[in-house]
Design an enzyme around this catalytic site. Sequence first.
Site, PDB file in Angstrom:
ATOM      1  N   GLY A  31     -34.481  -0.327 -20.811  1.00 50.11           N
ATOM      2  CA  GLY A  31     -34.359  -1.685 -20.881  1.00 50.11           C
ATOM      3  C   GLY A  31     -35.085  -1.938 -22.193  1.00 50.11           C
ATOM      4  O   GLY A  31     -35.084  -1.162 -23.243  1.00 50.11           O
ATOM      5  N   LEU A  33     -33.559  -3.938 -24.523  1.00 53.49           N
ATOM      6  CA  LEU A  33     -32.408  -3.383 -25.314  1.00 53.49           C
ATOM      7  C   LEU A  33     -32.298  -3.941 -26.638  1.00 53.49           C
ATOM      8  O   LEU A  33     -32.768  -5.312 -26.848  1.00 53.49           O
ATOM      9  CB  LEU A  33     -31.150  -3.635 -24.560  1.00 53.49           C
ATOM     10  CG  LEU A  33     -30.853  -3.018 -23.148  1.00 53.49           C
ATOM     11  CD1 LEU A  33     -29.626  -3.212 -22.462  1.00 53.49           C
ATOM     12  CD2 LEU A  33     -30.925  -1.562 -23.267  1.00 53.49           C
ATOM     13  N   HIS A  37     -29.364   0.417 -28.769  1.00 54.92           N
ATOM     14  CA  HIS A  37     -28.771   0.547 -27.421  1.00 54.92           C
ATOM     15  C   HIS A  37     -27.216   0.064 -27.486  1.00 54.92           C
ATOM     16  O   HIS A  37     -26.430   0.662 -26.910  1.00 54.92           O
ATOM     17  CB  HIS A  37     -29.498  -0.205 -26.428  1.00 54.92           C
ATOM     18  CG  HIS A  37     -30.868   0.388 -26.047  1.00 54.92           C
ATOM     19  ND1 HIS A  37     -32.069  -0.420 -26.437  1.00 54.92           N
ATOM     20  CD2 HIS A  37     -31.260   1.474 -25.448  1.00 54.92           C
ATOM     21  CE1 HIS A  37     -32.959   0.234 -26.152  1.00 54.92           C
ATOM     22  NE2 HIS A  37     -32.688   1.297 -25.494  1.00 54.92           N
ATOM     23  N   GLY A 147     -29.449   8.178 -28.191  1.00 52.31           N
ATOM     24  CA  GLY A 147     -29.548   7.968 -29.599  1.00 52.31           C
ATOM     25  C   GLY A 147     -30.413   9.282 -30.206  1.00 52.31           C
ATOM     26  O   GLY A 147     -31.202   9.707 -29.652  1.00 52.31           O
ATOM     27  N   GLN A 148     -30.146   9.425 -31.578  1.00 54.25           N
ATOM     28  CA  GLN A 148     -30.700  10.544 -32.286  1.00 54.25           C
ATOM     29  C   GLN A 148     -32.014  10.037 -32.883  1.00 54.25           C
ATOM     30  O   GLN A 148     -32.818  11.252 -33.085  1.00 54.25           O
ATOM     31  CB  GLN A 148     -29.853  10.618 -33.642  1.00 54.25           C
ATOM     32  CG  GLN A 148     -30.452  11.593 -34.452  1.00 54.25           C
ATOM     33  CD  GLN A 148     -29.902  11.864 -35.989  1.00 54.25           C
ATOM     34  OE1 GLN A 148     -28.672  11.836 -36.164  1.00 54.25           O
ATOM     35  NE2 GLN A 148     -30.798  12.319 -37.055  1.00 54.25           N
ATOM     36  N   ASP A 150     -34.480   9.511 -30.627  1.00 54.61           N
ATOM     37  CA  ASP A 150     -35.436  10.476 -30.013  1.00 54.61           C
ATOM     38  C   ASP A 150     -34.872  11.886 -29.834  1.00 54.61           C
ATOM     39  O   ASP A 150     -33.941  12.160 -28.970  1.00 54.61           O
ATOM     40  CB  ASP A 150     -35.323   9.871 -28.500  1.00 54.61           C
ATOM     41  CG  ASP A 150     -36.044   8.389 -28.485  1.00 54.61           C
ATOM     42  OD1 ASP A 150     -37.389   8.493 -28.877  1.00 54.61           O
ATOM     43  OD2 ASP A 150     -35.558   7.579 -27.891  1.00 54.61           O
ATOM     44  N   SER A 186     -37.863  -0.010 -28.867  1.00 52.71           N
ATOM     45  CA  SER A 186     -38.332  -0.886 -28.153  1.00 52.71           C
ATOM     46  C   SER A 186     -39.740  -1.198 -28.211  1.00 52.71           C
ATOM     47  O   SER A 186     -40.403  -2.233 -27.789  1.00 52.71           O
ATOM     48  CB  SER A 186     -38.356  -0.598 -26.649  1.00 52.71           C
ATOM     49  OG  SER A 186     -36.588  -0.435 -26.491  1.00 52.71           O
TER      50      SER A 186
HETATM   51  O1  PAF Z   1     -34.654   7.139 -24.066  1.00 52.48           O
HETATM   52  C1  PAF Z   1     -35.103   6.666 -23.094  1.00 52.48           C
HETATM   53  O2  PAF Z   1     -34.912   5.237 -23.251  1.00 52.48           O
HETATM   54  C2  PAF Z   1     -35.452   7.405 -22.037  1.00 52.48           C
HETATM   55  O3  PAF Z   1     -36.413   8.409 -22.158  1.00 52.48           O
HETATM   56  C3  PAF Z   1     -34.423   7.694 -20.791  1.00 52.48           C
HETATM   57  C4  PAF Z   1     -33.375   8.670 -21.464  1.00 52.48           C
HETATM   58  C5  PAF Z   1     -33.745   6.490 -20.452  1.00 52.48           C
HETATM   59  C6  PAF Z   1     -35.090   8.242 -19.526  1.00 52.48           C
HETATM   60  O4  PAF Z   1     -35.987   7.346 -19.068  1.00 52.48           O
END
Ligand code: PAF
Length: 286
Positions: A31, A33, A37, A147-148, A150, A186
């Site tokens: 969330g 977002l 996202h 997403g790249q 992370d 976020s």
């Molecule tokens: O990247 C994220 O927001 C979280 O690590 C995920 C992949 C939703 C798992 O909780």
Amino acid sequence: MKIIRSPAAMTAWSEGLRRQGVTIGFVPTMGALHDGHRSLIREARLQCDALVVSIFVNPTQFGPQEDLAKYPRPISHDRAICRQEGVDVCFEPTAEAMYPAGFQTTVTVPAIARRWEGEARPHHFSGVATVVTKLFGMVRPHRALFGQKDFQQSVLVQQLVKDLNLGVAIMVRPTVREQDGLAMSSRNIYLSADERHRAVTLYQSLRAGAAVIRTGERNAKTIRLAMAQVVTQQPTISIDYLTVSDPFTLEPVSLVTSKVVLLGAIRLGSVRLIDNLLVAVPHRSS
Ligand code: PAF
């Protein structure tokens, strides 16, 4: 847009569509977002017939000293974005449904999780691997988008899907950045105005590393120094790590001979920021 809270109802919805040959796209989120996202959701919308976004702040990927309690949960705003982007299902399971009494199985991807974020956040990646495996089991997507931003998480998820034959195609989309280059996250809302101003230092440091590689530097130690110099000009920022690594194994390299990923994490006050850049190295013709 449907809001589904029960895992069983989620699976029933997906199974019904799969039987009709519908391709299901999935964007897992916690969330809060933002445009990062949104870009994943848009791409999934283009690529798939039906689209599920999950919103679940996963407790098992937070350490005891981390921000689980204060993690932003603007659910009306998140649902509004999902509606605007044509999401079919917003899947919002409760923590009790995800981790009922007696829950005991966890998933680990030890080599990928060992370094970098794994060192700073020892239980984080087993929490991520476990919840992603569970979400895939509940949503049954054909494709899932990450997403790249992370980077280590995206490598881990690809390994997990391969090792456990989960049958989900993983797509990794480029990091979406603010105008000054700060990667969208976020957690950026935790930054004070002054910290926000200085937060772009991490991206600038990665860019400095990429620039020296492009000018021909191949020694990782020198590249790391070039990155670190940018950060140390800002006395109130501390470096967690700045590394030149193999983009598949995430192991540090000593010499750059092919594509590498520059990974970084810094601390500004109580806020920890991560970012990365992939750098391709031109082949030298002899
Ligand atoms: O990247 C994220 O927001 C979280 O690590 C995920 C992949 C939703 C798992 O909780």
